[in-house]
Design a protein around this motif. Structure first.
Motif, PDB file in Angstrom:
ATOM      1  N   LEU A 114     -18.659  -3.758   7.171  1.00  0.00           N
ATOM      2  CA  LEU A 114     -18.027  -5.138   6.617  1.00  0.00           C
ATOM      3  C   LEU A 114     -16.512  -4.677   6.637  1.00  0.00           C
ATOM      4  CD1 LEU A 114     -20.520  -5.918   4.013  1.00  0.00           C
ATOM      5  CD2 LEU A 114     -20.530  -6.540   6.324  1.00  0.00           C
ATOM      6  N   GLN A 115     -15.776  -5.168   7.612  1.00  0.00           N
ATOM      7  CA  GLN A 115     -14.187  -4.948   7.519  1.00  0.00           C
ATOM      8  C   GLN A 115     -13.212  -6.201   7.204  1.00  0.00           C
ATOM      9  OE1 GLN A 115     -13.162  -1.939  10.507  1.00  0.00           O
ATOM     10  NE2 GLN A 115     -14.778  -2.666  11.742  1.00  0.00           N
ATOM     11  N   GLU A 116     -12.337  -5.943   6.562  1.00  0.00           N
ATOM     12  CA  GLU A 116     -11.325  -6.656   5.993  1.00  0.00           C
ATOM     13  C   GLU A 116     -10.530  -7.220   7.246  1.00  0.00           C
ATOM     14  OE1 GLU A 116     -10.783  -7.753   2.941  1.00  0.00           O
ATOM     15  OE2 GLU A 116     -11.631  -5.968   1.566  1.00  0.00           O
ATOM     16  N   ILE A 117     -10.264  -8.630   7.132  1.00  0.00           N
ATOM     17  CA  ILE A 117      -9.372  -9.096   8.255  1.00  0.00           C
ATOM     18  C   ILE A 117      -8.136  -8.715   8.203  1.00  0.00           C
ATOM     19  CG2 ILE A 117      -8.320 -11.440   8.827  1.00  0.00           C
ATOM     20  CD1 ILE A 117     -10.555 -12.920   7.686  1.00  0.00           C
ATOM     21  N   GLY A 118      -7.546  -8.192   9.361  1.00  0.00           N
ATOM     22  CA  GLY A 118      -6.274  -7.264   9.583  1.00  0.00           C
ATOM     23  C   GLY A 118      -6.272  -5.704   9.292  1.00  0.00           C
ATOM     24  N   TYR A 119      -7.753  -5.488   8.877  1.00  0.00           N
ATOM     25  CA  TYR A 119      -7.764  -3.990   9.105  1.00  0.00           C
ATOM     26  C   TYR A 119      -8.856  -3.756   9.474  1.00  0.00           C
ATOM     27  CZ  TYR A 119      -4.436  -4.525   5.346  1.00  0.00           C
ATOM     28  OH  TYR A 119      -3.216  -4.988   4.590  1.00  0.00           O
ATOM     29  N   TYR A 120      -8.968  -3.567  10.861  1.00  0.00           N
ATOM     30  CA  TYR A 120     -10.209  -3.637  11.872  1.00  0.00           C
ATOM     31  C   TYR A 120      -9.994  -2.188  12.438  1.00  0.00           C
ATOM     32  CZ  TYR A 120     -13.752  -4.401  15.197  1.00  0.00           C
ATOM     33  OH  TYR A 120     -14.770  -4.272  16.101  1.00  0.00           O
ATOM     34  N   SER A 144     -11.642   0.299   0.987  1.00  0.00           N
ATOM     35  CA  SER A 144     -11.942   0.347   2.208  1.00  0.00           C
ATOM     36  C   SER A 144     -10.802  -0.258   3.276  1.00  0.00           C
ATOM     37  CB  SER A 144     -13.027  -0.615   2.265  1.00  0.00           C
ATOM     38  OG  SER A 144     -14.392  -0.410   1.814  1.00  0.00           O
ATOM     39  N   ALA A 145      -9.918  -1.050   3.026  1.00  0.00           N
ATOM     40  CA  ALA A 145      -8.884  -1.348   3.848  1.00  0.00           C
ATOM     41  C   ALA A 145      -7.821  -0.156   3.944  1.00  0.00           C
ATOM     42  CB  ALA A 145      -8.124  -2.822   3.104  1.00  0.00           C
ATOM     43  N   GLY A 146      -7.656   0.529   2.750  1.00  0.00           N
ATOM     44  CA  GLY A 146      -6.592   1.560   2.633  1.00  0.00           C
ATOM     45  C   GLY A 146      -7.311   2.643   3.419  1.00  0.00           C
ATOM     46  N   VAL A 147      -8.440   3.197   3.544  1.00  0.00           N
ATOM     47  CA  VAL A 147      -8.945   3.913   4.335  1.00  0.00           C
ATOM     48  C   VAL A 147      -8.478   3.814   5.952  1.00  0.00           C
ATOM     49  CG1 VAL A 147     -11.158   5.084   5.412  1.00  0.00           C
ATOM     50  CG2 VAL A 147     -11.094   4.550   3.149  1.00  0.00           C
ATOM     51  N   ILE A 148      -8.442   2.638   6.107  1.00  0.00           N
ATOM     52  CA  ILE A 148      -7.998   2.258   7.756  1.00  0.00           C
ATOM     53  C   ILE A 148      -6.447   2.495   7.711  1.00  0.00           C
ATOM     54  CG2 ILE A 148      -7.763   0.534   9.510  1.00  0.00           C
ATOM     55  CD1 ILE A 148     -10.761   1.965   9.118  1.00  0.00           C
ATOM     56  N   SER A 149      -5.767   2.034   6.733  1.00  0.00           N
ATOM     57  CA  SER A 149      -4.311   1.691   6.758  1.00  0.00           C
ATOM     58  C   SER A 149      -3.365   3.044   6.564  1.00  0.00           C
ATOM     59  CB  SER A 149      -4.031   0.630   5.768  1.00  0.00           C
ATOM     60  OG  SER A 149      -4.801  -0.549   6.241  1.00  0.00           O
ATOM     61  N   ILE A 150      -3.892   3.793   5.787  1.00  0.00           N
ATOM     62  CA  ILE A 150      -3.004   4.850   4.853  1.00  0.00           C
ATOM     63  C   ILE A 150      -3.718   6.158   4.937  1.00  0.00           C
ATOM     64  CG2 ILE A 150      -1.201   3.196   3.534  1.00  0.00           C
ATOM     65  CD1 ILE A 150      -2.784   4.136   1.232  1.00  0.00           C
ATOM     66  N   GLU A 151      -2.730   7.105   5.055  1.00  0.00           N
ATOM     67  CA  GLU A 151      -3.174   8.417   4.921  1.00  0.00           C
ATOM     68  C   GLU A 151      -4.163   8.975   3.510  1.00  0.00           C
ATOM     69  OE1 GLU A 151      -3.694  10.660   7.421  1.00  0.00           O
ATOM     70  OE2 GLU A 151      -3.018   9.327   8.784  1.00  0.00           O
ATOM     71  N   MET A 188       0.900  -1.105  -0.002  1.00  0.00           N
ATOM     72  CA  MET A 188      -0.027   0.045   0.064  1.00  0.00           C
ATOM     73  C   MET A 188       0.851   1.319  -0.016  1.00  0.00           C
ATOM     74  SD  MET A 188      -3.097  -0.726   2.738  1.00  0.00           S
ATOM     75  CE  MET A 188      -4.343  -1.979   2.549  1.00  0.00           C
ATOM     76  N   LEU A 189       1.816   1.219   0.765  1.00  0.00           N
ATOM     77  CA  LEU A 189       2.706   2.412   0.794  1.00  0.00           C
ATOM     78  C   LEU A 189       3.698   2.690  -0.525  1.00  0.00           C
ATOM     79  CD1 LEU A 189       4.210   2.071   4.504  1.00  0.00           C
ATOM     80  CD2 LEU A 189       2.541   3.496   3.589  1.00  0.00           C
ATOM     81  N   ILE A 190       3.865   1.407  -0.972  1.00  0.00           N
ATOM     82  CA  ILE A 190       4.591   1.706  -2.147  1.00  0.00           C
ATOM     83  C   ILE A 190       3.534   2.215  -3.317  1.00  0.00           C
ATOM     84  CG2 ILE A 190       5.682   0.236  -4.245  1.00  0.00           C
ATOM     85  CD1 ILE A 190       6.663  -1.668  -2.117  1.00  0.00           C
ATOM     86  N   VAL A 191       2.369   1.739  -3.404  1.00  0.00           N
ATOM     87  CA  VAL A 191       1.490   2.416  -4.376  1.00  0.00           C
ATOM     88  C   VAL A 191       1.250   3.747  -4.084  1.00  0.00           C
ATOM     89  CG1 VAL A 191      -0.844   2.232  -5.146  1.00  0.00           C
ATOM     90  CG2 VAL A 191       0.349   0.116  -4.784  1.00  0.00           C
ATOM     91  N   GLU A 192       1.170   4.209  -2.947  1.00  0.00           N
ATOM     92  CA  GLU A 192       0.946   5.681  -2.733  1.00  0.00           C
ATOM     93  C   GLU A 192       2.107   6.523  -3.034  1.00  0.00           C
ATOM     94  OE1 GLU A 192      -0.743   7.975   1.630  1.00  0.00           O
ATOM     95  OE2 GLU A 192       0.993   6.621   1.777  1.00  0.00           O
TER      96      GLU A 192
END
Length: 349
Positions: A217-223, A194-201, A167-171
């Motif tokens: 509905l949340q992804e496993i590992g991104y809660y 949805s997972a990116g909203v929780i994980s990165i700025e 994700m960070l590389i893509v950003e």
């Protein structure tokens, strides 16, 4: 009992809580992704609700989904179609509809056909493998944009849900492209799913794309514990029979199902004709705050092994425990919830 024993009950309060919380969390406007019937929650109801509460952007996969939103005749909304549109007249006739460009050849075709760039979002693919302009075409893309002084409605990418480092590389790569061609060429910039909203700025972005997370509905590992689930699949027990008096349960012989004796069988009006897959045989339902196993699913009915406490007319809930359902069915929640079709009513409460 009537024909509408089962329904999908959707919490307006929880949907709006998630919407406001996510806007505040990332300090960005939301593109509400409502494809696949809003992941089973009911596209018309969800779009109407969010539109009344300030949401101006909705994303779908296909034209048929956009048409459902257009029929609502809502004001001040935009519809972004994430897949390729075959009928370009659809864009010409609906100026509030926009389209994602999913490869470089498609971009050239759209420009040759004089499609307004104010209705187009460039999508960049950094190895996700689904759709978007691939990295090997980036040099041609930058040259085309700069030499023709092109401006678009938006630019976007899709981050991976499985690997935070990716994700960070893509950003980083996404922002490098923006700097090279100029951010001012795009009114709307979005990359977080949805997972990116929780994980990165989402550095440099103006919007976030919220699909499953908007519905809790949340992804496993991104809660995120602040997100609230909105979906309940509920119904009524149609009738209850003594197991000892039965030879068959639906289309299956009782012996083949290897059921306990001295039990009862409850029938409900929900089956694979409603999108409740036969893979759900063995999954647990909730009746009167107790767990009971679904032992057989037919096209229009399902059968549950129950005890003496269960009576005709009792309330039942399916998919009460989403994590347990995911483990049993071996598919993500958005897959089995999206499969529940329009024979089952969606009700906002």
């Amino acid at each position: 009992m009537g024909l509408k024993d089962f329904k999908v009950e959707v919490s307006k309060e929880n949907i709006l809580h998630n919407y406001q919380y996510l806007k505040k969390l990332r300090k960005k406007e939301i593109i509400a992704v409502v494809k696949a019937n809003a992941y089973g929650h009911g596209i018309e109801n969800i779009v109407s609700l969010l539109s009344k509460n300030g949401c101006e952007y909705f994303a779908v996969a296909r034209e048929c989904e956009a048409e459902k939103i257009l029929k609502l005749n809502l004001k001040n909304i935009n519809i972004l179609i994430l897949e390729t549109i075959e009928d370009l007249n659809f864009l010409n006739q609906n100026r509030n509809v926009q389209m994602v460009i999913n490869n470089f050849k498609e971009l050239l075709f759209l420009l040759d056909n004089k499609v307004l760039t104010e209705q187009l979002h460039l999508k960049l693919d950094f190895g996700f493998g689904r759709n978007g302009i691939v990295e090997e075409d980036f040099i041609k893309l930058k040259k085309l944009i700069l030499e023709n002084d092109l401006k678009f409605k938006g630019i976007c990418t899709h981050v991976f849900a499985a690997d935070y480092e990716d994700m960070l590389i893509v950003e980083r790569k996404f922002n490098e492209i923006l700097l090279e061609v100029g951010k001012d060429r795009f009114e709307i910039i979005h990359m977080q799913n949805s997972a990116g909203v929780i994980s990165i700025e989402g550095v440099g972005c103006t919007h976030i794309r919220c699909g499953t997370i908007l519905f809790g509905l949340q992804e496993i590992g991104y809660y995120d514990p602040n997100i609230k689930r909105a979906f309940r699949l509920i119904g009524k027990v149609l009738d209850v029979k003594d197991l000892n008096n039965l030879k068959y349960i639906g289309y299956e012989k009782k012996e083949k199902l290897k059921l306990d004796e001295n039990k009862k069988i409850a029938k409900v009006r929900l089956g694979y004709g409603d999108g409740f897959s036969k893979r759900g045989e063995g999954i647990v339902s909730i009746i009167n705050n107790k767990k009971f196993k679904i032992v057989h699913i037919s096209m229009d009915s399902s059968f549950i092994l129950v005890d003496e406490s269960v009576k005709e007319g009792d309330n039942i809930e399916i998919f009460y425990d989403l994590e347990d359902s995911i483990k049993y069915l071996k598919v993500p929640h958005y897959e089995f919830l999206s499969c529940i079709n329009d024979r089952i009513e969606r009700e906002l409460i």
